[in-house]
Design a protein around this motif. Structure first.
Motif, PDB file in Angstrom:
ATOM      1  N   ASP A  11       0.830  -1.203   0.000  1.00  0.00           N
ATOM      2  CA  ASP A  11       0.000   0.000   0.000  1.00  0.00           C
ATOM      3  C   ASP A  11       0.871   1.261   0.000  1.00  0.00           C
ATOM      4  N   SER A  12       2.194   1.070  -0.138  1.00  0.00           N
ATOM      5  CA  SER A  12       3.113   2.200  -0.244  1.00  0.00           C
ATOM      6  C   SER A  12       4.003   1.967  -1.467  1.00  0.00           C
ATOM      7  N   THR A  13       5.248   2.408  -1.394  1.00  0.00           N
ATOM      8  CA  THR A  13       6.132   2.290  -2.552  1.00  0.00           C
ATOM      9  C   THR A  13       6.609   0.866  -2.816  1.00  0.00           C
ATOM     10  N   PRO A  39       2.647  -1.707  -6.427  1.00  0.00           N
ATOM     11  CA  PRO A  39       2.711  -0.699  -5.360  1.00  0.00           C
ATOM     12  C   PRO A  39       1.415   0.109  -5.259  1.00  0.00           C
ATOM     13  N   MET A  40       1.277   0.832  -4.155  1.00  0.00           N
ATOM     14  CA  MET A  40       0.171   1.766  -3.919  1.00  0.00           C
ATOM     15  C   MET A  40      -1.191   1.095  -4.081  1.00  0.00           C
ATOM     16  N   ARG A  42      -4.452   0.505  -2.676  1.00  0.00           N
ATOM     17  CA  ARG A  42      -5.246   1.089  -1.591  1.00  0.00           C
ATOM     18  C   ARG A  42      -6.751   1.045  -1.844  1.00  0.00           C
ATOM     19  N   GLY A 109       2.751   3.220   4.337  1.00  0.00           N
ATOM     20  CA  GLY A 109       3.972   3.968   4.031  1.00  0.00           C
ATOM     21  C   GLY A 109       4.583   4.671   5.224  1.00  0.00           C
TER      22      GLY A 109
END
Length: 271
Positions: A11-13, A39-40, A42, A109
């Protein structure tokens, strides 16, 4: 050769997840890994599309998702496909939660928060790039680490790796016909480290470099006697000045950087 589809969801890089996957895969031989990087992640619609891709390319699923509903959907989807879904940070987070007596904060993140350490790392990278290959010797005293070595001893990539760990680095080429600036021999703050490699390995690396540039590999740059003189000249300089030496012949950049960071730590303890 075993072929493995590896799905990395974050849910981040995803930098942390990718590093862990790389470290784990290094323990196995004969594996062709096909990485699918997500990545990302969400939103449930995004996750649904990813599950469709996983179904088409079944394999190992590693994830770092803090949203409970998203985790449940991913785990249920992987279970329906008969695939393992592993959250490698869970055991560490749970252990810290028990030790500290507090629940972890579910913030995507969170490890990439823009704190002072982040900006220090950016500044270290900028300094290192500006002081590559003997540039700006008047500023070397401001460095944390100065790497010295003959051409193709991995000075630049090691410097950049160390800069990503927050160390301001400069690197200095050692050339028999053109000694380095006198400033190198009077540094107080930086730790000066000599990088060396075997003459045979150096010739091989240099020859490959010339070929990649479409240049004929028959110059003094790859001559056996000339290279041996270079290596001996550098080793003598390092010994005369009492600088620690890292042999790069069989070391990766990461291993060399770890050894150098250890030397910095020992120096600090001694001080």
């Amino acid at each position: 050769m075993t072929r493995l589809h590896l799905h990395l969801l974050s849910d981040s890089t995803g930098e942390t997840l990718e590093t862990m996957a790389k470290a784990a895969l290094a323990q196995f031989d004969g594996v062709e890994t096909l990485k699918h990087f997500w990545p990302m992640v969400r939103g449930e619609a995004h996750l649904g599309r990813i599950l469709g891709e996983i179904a088409q390319n079944p394999g190992m699923v590693l994830f770092t998702l803090v949203n409970t509903e998203m985790r449940k959907k991913l785990e249920a989807g992987c279970a329906a496909l008969g695939l393992p879904a592993v959250a490698p940070l869970d055991s560490v987070t749970d252990a810290l939660s028990g030790m500290l007596g507090q629940a972890a904060k579910a913030r995507p993140g969170r490890q990439h928060v823009l704190d002072a350490a982040y900006f220090a790392r950016v500044e270290a990278i900028q300094f290192t790039i500006a002081h590559d290959d003997g540039i700006a010797c008047e500023n070397w005293e401001e460095a944390d680490i100065v790497l010295a070595g003959v051409s193709r001893t991995s000075k630049t990539p090691t410097s950049i790796y160390l800069a990503n760990r927050g160390f301001r680095c400069a690197n200095v080429p050692i050339v028999v016909e053109s000694p380095p600036p006198d400033a190198l021999f009077h540094l107080k703050h930086p730790l000066v480290v000599g990088l060396v490699t075997s003459a045979d390995r150096l010739i091989q690396v240099r020859r490959n470099r010339l070929l990649s540039l479409n240049q004929a590999p028959d110059t003094p740059y790859v001559d056996g006697e000339a290279v041996a003189r270079e290596v001996a000249f550098a080793r003598r300089m390092f010994a005369d000045n009492g600088w620690p030496v890292i042999d790069m012949t069989r070391r990766s950049i990461e291993e060399a950087a770890a050894a150098i960071i250890g030397l910095v730590g020992e120096r600090l303890e001694a001080a």
